[in-house]
Design an enzyme around this catalytic site. Structure first.
Site, short mmCIF file in Angstrom:
data_model
loop_
_atom_site.label_atom_id
_atom_site.label_comp_id
_atom_site.label_asym_id
_atom_site.label_seq_id
_atom_site.Cartn_x
_atom_site.Cartn_y
_atom_site.Cartn_z
N CYS A 101 0.83 -1.20 0.00
CA CYS A 101 0.00 0.00 0.00
C CYS A 101 0.87 1.25 0.00
O CYS A 101 0.56 2.23 -0.68
CB CYS A 101 -0.92 0.00 1.21
N CYS A 198 -6.03 -2.75 6.90
CA CYS A 198 -7.01 -1.68 6.80
C CYS A 198 -8.34 -2.14 6.22
O CYS A 198 -9.41 -1.76 6.70
CB CYS A 198 -6.44 -0.52 6.00
#
Length: 420
Positions: A101, A198
């Protein structure tokens, strides 16, 4: 930063990015906040906090006195991060999507978007530092707060990505960050840090993964081949895992907890051992592939460096050598606990993060279609990487006494004062 700059700050709605934006504003820069939405498959309040986080980010921007823009990177995230996440789990590995990410979304898609807003540079709330040389080279350096240092997650960034980046919190402690937020009336001063992956949030991990990968039950066995339980699918487990195995008490066995030691892909078997310090959970030699050097050029190898195989583990002294093109191996002075295929072997020279590679330790049964499960050769393959029970006991003593193999921690290059 010399002179007034236009800085686009990645704001997550947490206290760290909030204070990063406040600091830059206080320094006189033209600050713009940017909130990233990276997931929307099942964006409900039950598990996903993105809506609440955006509200918090907007409240912070209002207090600081800056504009806030929200941008949707869900398509990029699914293609560049989540697809690889699923592929690795399906192959029996345990990926770390936070690393991808950073390299693919926060410091690529976000960076590109920031430039369209006229940014001179970008900033985030990461705990890390940058050291710039006169020739333009940028080194990624550990944060002052060793307990919060996040260079492990940033190790795959390039020179091009780091050049326009600012880390305002690199010289601060977490305690100081919260104190500033409270003093300045920043509404997120007491907000707890986010943990876990997340896009999974607080939901049960196994239930989430089962939506994308089929359940393939099989046996849980000892290294000798004795069946002690059943698993729901190898993808749902990771090396070193203790909870969720469902192994009850067994006759003629100690009450020590069970841990995942290996995956036999050929026979769809999960191999478990008893005791945190079982020697088959330790490896002295760790192989890794897809090596990335932050400097852009590889270090001459072999070399004595420090490395870590997990974020929360301390740096450990090792010798790193080449195995092939973009492939390395690290031989540790003290065997490391549960290095996991798919996770990262990250290299350090003192406080400088050099880069890292994807751990590619051998998986049981991966050398032939029939596997080598339950044989002496299979046991030897694991034991060769594990070291002896004495080495495992040494490693345990090192963790408890702050020493590595009987030597002071300070003798290990780059070792922090405590795990990060």
């Amino acid at each position: 930063m010399a002179g007034r700059k236009r800085v686009v700050v990645g704001m997550s709605g947490g206290v760290d990015s909030s204070v990063a934006a406040w600091l830059l504003k206080q320094q006189g820069h033209d600050v713009v906040g940017l909130f990233m939405k990276n997931w929307e498959d099942d964006d409900t309040d039950e598990y996903c906090t993105s809506r609440e986080d955006l509200i918090d980010a907007a409240a912070v921007a209002d207090v600081i006195g800056i504009d806030l823009e929200a941008v949707n990177f869900a398509a990029e995230y699914r293609e560049r991060v989540f697809a690889l996440f699923l592929r690795d789990y399906e192959a029996g590995r345990t990926p770390n999507p936070d690393v991808l990410c950073n390299s693919e979304i926060k410091f690529r898609a976000f960076l590109d978007h920031a430039f369209t807003l006229g940014a001179d540079c970008i900033a985030t709330g990461h705990y890390a530092r940058l050291r710039r040389s006169s020739d333009g080279t940028v080194e990624l350096v550990k944060a002052v707060d060793s307990a919060k240092d996040q260079t492990y997650f940033l190790h795959r960034l390039t020179q091009e990505q780091l050049a326009p980046v600012v880390f305002p919190l690199g010289d601060m402690t977490k305690r100081d960050v919260r104190a500033i937020a409270q003093r300045e009336g920043i509404p997120t001063y007491a907000k707890r840090d986010s943990t876990g992956i997340c896009f999974i949030g607080e939901r049960p991990f196994r239930d989430f993964l089962a939506r994308y990968l089929p359940r393939t039950p099989g046996p849980i066995v000892t290294p000798e081949g004795e069946a002690v339980g059943r698993h729901d699918g190898l993808a749902y487990y990771t090396i070193g895992q203790r909870h969720g195995l469902g192994i009850g008490g067994t006759r003629d066995r100690a009450d020590a907890p069970w841990f995942v030691a290996a995956k036999d892909l050929a026979r769809n078997a999960l191999v478990a051992v008893q005791g945190h310090d079982h020697p088959l959970l330790y490896r002295r030699d760790v192989a890794a592939i897809d090596m990335h050097w932050i400097a852009g050029e590889p270090r001459p190898l072999p070399a004595r460096l420090a490395a870590k195989t997990r974020y929360r583990m301390p740096d450990a002294a090792c010798e790193v050598r080449l195995r092939g093109e973009r492939a390395i191996a690290a031989s540790f002075d003290v065997p490391q606990w549960a290095p996991t295929p798919g996770q990262y072997l990250v290299l350090y020279d003192g406080d400088v993060c050099l880069g890292g590679a994807v751990i590619d330790a051998p998986l049981a049964g991966s050398r032939s279609s029939g596997g080598i499960f339950g044989t002496r050769e299979w046991m030897s393959e694991l034991a060769r990487h594990a070291g002896s029970r004495t080495s495992a006991a040494k490693a345990k003593a090192a963790r408890e006494n702050g020493r590595k193999g009987g030597r002071p921690r300070k003798a290990i290059t780059g070792a922090p004062s405590k795990p990060v």
